[in-house]
Motif scaffolding. Structure first.
Motif, PDB file in Angstrom:
ATOM      1  N   ALA A 167       1.258   0.190  -7.349  1.00 53.30           N
ATOM      2  CA  ALA A 167       2.719  -0.204  -7.190  1.00 53.30           C
ATOM      3  C   ALA A 167       3.212  -1.606  -7.533  1.00 53.30           C
ATOM      4  CB  ALA A 167       3.150   0.172  -5.671  1.00 53.30           C
ATOM      5  N   GLU A 171       5.184  -2.978 -11.127  1.00 51.44           N
ATOM      6  CA  GLU A 171       6.336  -3.251 -10.757  1.00 51.44           C
ATOM      7  C   GLU A 171       7.028  -4.097 -11.869  1.00 51.44           C
ATOM      8  OE1 GLU A 171       9.116  -4.456  -7.062  1.00 51.44           O
ATOM      9  OE2 GLU A 171       7.379  -5.492  -7.170  1.00 51.44           O
ATOM     10  N   LYS A 311       8.395   2.751  -3.600  1.00 52.73           N
ATOM     11  CA  LYS A 311       6.823   3.332  -3.780  1.00 52.73           C
ATOM     12  C   LYS A 311       5.785   2.638  -3.011  1.00 52.73           C
ATOM     13  CE  LYS A 311       7.416   3.374  -8.935  1.00 52.73           C
ATOM     14  NZ  LYS A 311       7.132   3.000 -10.041  1.00 52.73           N
ATOM     15  N   HIS A 312       6.134   1.426  -2.546  1.00 51.66           N
ATOM     16  CA  HIS A 312       5.197   0.668  -1.461  1.00 51.66           C
ATOM     17  C   HIS A 312       5.328   1.615  -0.063  1.00 51.66           C
ATOM     18  CE1 HIS A 312       5.943  -2.687  -4.138  1.00 51.66           C
ATOM     19  NE2 HIS A 312       4.647  -3.004  -3.776  1.00 51.66           N
TER      20      HIS A 312
END
Length: 326
Positions: A167, A171, A311-312
């Motif tokens: 992620a 990014e 996402k994290h």
């Protein structure tokens, strides 16, 4: 300031929980799972305070000062174990463990990474090592004795840890800047920031796997003391270089977070040795311990004000679910 006071309070709470666990069950009655959880909590605390101690970009030797702090605390604990606890240590034990113990001070040069990248990102990348250990263990020993739920949990934990790193790497730069605006520090994406945690990951996996094999023949307490003495040696070398050769100063106020992190690191190492000594459960204990990055992300969000994307957080959720299943 306020960040440090909140962190110290959290530190005290976690240490009290760990003390109760040890007091209630003792080393002999605690199984691999509880030792893995204690290592997870302690090493996430070590991550957080090490970040506080190394984040000042004006201090060129902050990472080496962190090694000095950890080596000093571990040296004191080793002395206690030998002279008070009665742990047996000999040159044969030290030489047996020295070859692989050296991997750990080498990978702990990865503390240098804390100056270039967010803790909430570097910790997950570093701790993908648990996935490497789990895969290596399954490849070499097979999956005998594991049920479907345990295998699924390993996949969730390893997938979540690796996913956190992915992620970060994928990014968008504009989105990164947008979420960092309200943070305490800003970082730019660069290869050095990513390569240092990746190198740490590989060396950490090698050290963990080698630890497990050596602990089949060595007593856990003796192996831990050998590790601590190795780190003490690294601290002495670092002290000579930083203080005596480079004439840099150790300022108590600046060093306090480092020594708090060193206490957590030492306690985590103690629990880690007992967790991975259980060879039968290494494929599960290694991913759990490596999942301390999820707790590190939480501390960085609460106290360092590091902002993360959905996402994290999704990957952190996978890690937590996997640990609960185990």
């Amino acid at each position: 300031g306020c960040c440090h006071l909140q962190a110290q309070s959290k530190c005290g709470t976690i240490l009290r929980i760990i003390f109760i666990l040890f007091q209630g069950w003792g080393k002999q009655k605690m199984n691999w799972f509880w030792f893995a959880i204690i290592a997870l909590l302690c090493w996430s605390g070590s991550d957080f305070f090490s970040k506080l101690g190394c984040v000042d970009g004006r201090d060129r030797y902050s990472h080496l000062k962190m090694v000095i702090a950890v080596g000093a605390v571990m040296g004191l604990h080793a002395a206690y174990e030998v002279f008070v606890g009665g742990t047996e240590i000999s040159w044969d034990v030290i030489l047996t463990y020295l070859r692989l113990a050296a991997l750990h001070p080498l990978h702990d040069h990865g503390l240098h990474r804390l100056r270039y990248i967010e803790l909430s990102i570097s910790s997950p990348i570093c701790n993908s090592s648990g996935a490497l250990v789990a895969v290596a263990t399954i490849v070499m020993s097979g999956i005998a004795g594991m049920n479907g739920w345990q295998l699924a949990a390993i996949v969730l934990v390893c997938g979540g840890v690796i996913g956190l790193g992915v992620a970060e790497v994928t990014e968008d730069e504009e989105l990164r800047r947008a979420r960092q605006e309200k943070g305490k520090w800003q970082y730019a994406k660069n290869w050095k920031a990513l390569l240092l945690p990746a190198a740490y990951c590989v060396l950490d996996a090698a050290g963990t796997f080698a630890d497990n094999r050596v602990l089949e023949t060595l007593n856990e307490d003796s192996a831990n003391v050998a590790y601590e003495l190795t780190f003490l040696l690294a601290a002495i070398v670092s002290f000579v270089y930083v203080v005596l050769i480079k004439k840099d100063r150790l300022i108590p106020k600046m060093e306090a977070p480092k020594y708090t992190g060193a206490v957590f690191e030492t306690a985590g190492q103690f629990a880690y040795i007992y967790a991975i000594a259980d060879t039968e459960h290494l494929a599960m204990s290694a991913p759990i311990i490596s999942a301390y990055c999820a707790a590190s992300v939480l501390w960085s969000r609460l106290f360092l004000k590091e902002k993360l994307s959905w996402k994290h957080y999704a990957m952190i959720a996978l890690v937590v679910i996997g640990i609960v299943i185990m």
